[in-house]
Motif scaffolding. Structure first.
Motif, PDB file in Angstrom:
ATOM      1  N   ALA A 138       8.425  -6.829   8.646  1.00  0.00           N
ATOM      2  CA  ALA A 138       8.997  -5.480   8.681  1.00  0.00           C
ATOM      3  C   ALA A 138       9.809  -5.197   7.425  1.00  0.00           C
ATOM      4  CB  ALA A 138       9.865  -5.309   9.921  1.00  0.00           C
ATOM      5  N   GLU A 139      10.570  -6.177   6.971  1.00  0.00           N
ATOM      6  CA  GLU A 139      11.370  -5.999   5.760  1.00  0.00           C
ATOM      7  C   GLU A 139      10.474  -5.873   4.530  1.00  0.00           C
ATOM      8  OE1 GLU A 139      14.333  -8.975   5.229  1.00  0.00           O
ATOM      9  OE2 GLU A 139      15.101  -8.808   7.277  1.00  0.00           O
ATOM     10  N   GLU A 143      10.022  -2.576   1.992  1.00  0.00           N
ATOM     11  CA  GLU A 143      10.264  -2.623   0.552  1.00  0.00           C
ATOM     12  C   GLU A 143       9.052  -2.140  -0.231  1.00  0.00           C
ATOM     13  OE1 GLU A 143      11.840  -5.756  -2.883  1.00  0.00           O
ATOM     14  OE2 GLU A 143      12.050  -6.233  -0.757  1.00  0.00           O
ATOM     15  N   LEU A 144       7.869  -2.503   0.215  1.00  0.00           N
ATOM     16  CA  LEU A 144       6.659  -2.091  -0.490  1.00  0.00           C
ATOM     17  C   LEU A 144       6.400  -0.597  -0.344  1.00  0.00           C
ATOM     18  CD1 LEU A 144       4.226  -5.050   0.277  1.00  0.00           C
ATOM     19  CD2 LEU A 144       5.082  -4.376  -1.967  1.00  0.00           C
ATOM     20  N   THR A 145       6.547  -0.082   0.863  1.00  0.00           N
ATOM     21  CA  THR A 145       6.253   1.337   1.080  1.00  0.00           C
ATOM     22  C   THR A 145       7.323   2.253   0.491  1.00  0.00           C
ATOM     23  OG1 THR A 145       7.215   1.179   3.310  1.00  0.00           O
ATOM     24  CG2 THR A 145       4.821   0.967   3.128  1.00  0.00           C
ATOM     25  N   ALA A 146       8.437   1.684   0.074  1.00  0.00           N
ATOM     26  CA  ALA A 146       9.443   2.479  -0.630  1.00  0.00           C
ATOM     27  C   ALA A 146       8.993   2.810  -2.051  1.00  0.00           C
ATOM     28  CB  ALA A 146      10.776   1.733  -0.664  1.00  0.00           C
ATOM     29  N   ALA A 155       0.393  -1.846   1.675  1.00  0.00           N
ATOM     30  CA  ALA A 155       1.413  -2.873   1.874  1.00  0.00           C
ATOM     31  C   ALA A 155       0.936  -3.943   2.845  1.00  0.00           C
ATOM     32  CB  ALA A 155       2.699  -2.224   2.392  1.00  0.00           C
ATOM     33  N   GLU A 156       0.294  -3.541   3.925  1.00  0.00           N
ATOM     34  CA  GLU A 156      -0.175  -4.495   4.925  1.00  0.00           C
ATOM     35  C   GLU A 156      -1.260  -5.402   4.367  1.00  0.00           C
ATOM     36  OE1 GLU A 156       0.740  -1.579   8.755  1.00  0.00           O
ATOM     37  OE2 GLU A 156      -1.185  -1.504   7.716  1.00  0.00           O
ATOM     38  N   VAL A 157      -2.193  -4.818   3.628  1.00  0.00           N
ATOM     39  CA  VAL A 157      -3.275  -5.624   3.054  1.00  0.00           C
ATOM     40  C   VAL A 157      -2.718  -6.608   2.025  1.00  0.00           C
ATOM     41  CG1 VAL A 157      -5.356  -5.523   1.616  1.00  0.00           C
ATOM     42  CG2 VAL A 157      -5.086  -3.951   3.546  1.00  0.00           C
ATOM     43  N   TYR A 158      -1.737  -6.162   1.231  1.00  0.00           N
ATOM     44  CA  TYR A 158      -1.117  -7.084   0.272  1.00  0.00           C
ATOM     45  C   TYR A 158      -0.438  -8.246   0.988  1.00  0.00           C
ATOM     46  CZ  TYR A 158       2.000  -9.142  -3.116  1.00  0.00           C
ATOM     47  OH  TYR A 158       2.648 -10.059  -3.912  1.00  0.00           O
ATOM     48  N   LEU A 159       0.323  -7.957   2.025  1.00  0.00           N
ATOM     49  CA  LEU A 159       1.025  -9.032   2.741  1.00  0.00           C
ATOM     50  C   LEU A 159       0.049  -9.979   3.416  1.00  0.00           C
ATOM     51  CD1 LEU A 159       4.068  -7.168   4.352  1.00  0.00           C
ATOM     52  CD2 LEU A 159       4.026  -8.611   2.303  1.00  0.00           C
TER      53      LEU A 159
END
Length: 229
Positions: A138-139, A143-146, A155-159
């Motif tokens: 979640a954190e 940070e990515l979507t900011a 962001a989800e695919v990167y993580l």
């Protein structure tokens, strides 16, 4: 092996990280206990790809370049970018490019702006993409979507595929929605919020569940559907 305990569900204080094919197999074992329906889906899906890349600017940039274009187009753009930066794409080298270099690469203005913003954040020290691998999902997602131009899917695919997070599920992915609909015989594909709710039962192994459904649907269509190469 996974970065946290693997003989049971991970504690809330740890971040479960996928690093190998063995981790995928272990995640599947847990998933079959959480939702026995997935065992039959796995039989049809065949091998579940790991597709794990190094965390950092290049990994996130590649995901952004690949969005909304064909695989062939994305590969061609990426080759041009890599050649311009001597094969190694770093944030430092990207910010040093000519302002109009994105036109030669074949990038859209929107993607070029997003990549420039990310590169500048990395170079300035405001963003540590490697460190996000150890942050709670979640954190890390927040940070990515900011970052301007980085949405939840990116962001989800990167993580998942660079950070190795085990409990991320890109519910907005259309191929994933179609895969779940096909696997469970749904009349229509579930929308993102509905799919996110359905996926909660697969926590803390939602990233493995996502890989499973992509592999299942790829078998149905006879072509690769993972959002990374």
């Amino acid at each position: 092996m996974l970065s946290s305990a693997t003989n049971s569900e991970p504690s809330r204080g740890n971040v479960q990280i996928i690093r190998s094919e063995e981790d995928i197999r272990e995640g599947l074992k847990h998933l079959f206990r959480l939702d026995p329906r997935l065992a039959d889906i796995a039989k049809e899906a065949g091998p579940i790809p790991l597709r794990l890349h190094e965390p950092g600017f290049a990994g996130l940039a590649h995901i952004i370049v690949s969005q909304m274009v064909s695989r062939a187009s994305a590969d061609a753009i990426w080759r041009r970018m890599s050649l311009a930066e001597e094969g190694v794409l770093t944030a430092e080298r990207y910010v040093a490019l000519r302002p109009d270099a994105w036109r030669e690469f074949g990038l859209s203005r929107a993607k070029a702006t997003t990549l420039s913003g990310i590169a500048e954040a990395v170079v300035s020290g405001r963003l540590d993409l490697a460190l996000l691998s150890s942050r709670p999902p979640a954190e890390a997602l927040a940070e990515l979507t900011a970052l301007k131009g980085v949405g939840p899917w990116t962001a989800e695919v990167y993580l998942m595929f660079c950070g190795g997070h085990a409990d991320v599920f890109p519910s907005g992915d259309v191929a994933l929605q179609n895969a779940v609909a096909a696997a469970f015989g749904l009349a229509q594909r579930p929308h993102a919020k509905v799919l996110a709710s359905l996926a909660m039962v697969w926590s803390p192994w939602r990233s493995v569940a996502a890989r499973l459904f992509w592999a299942y649907y790829a078998q149905k269509l006879g072509r690769g559907l993972l959002p990374v190469g």
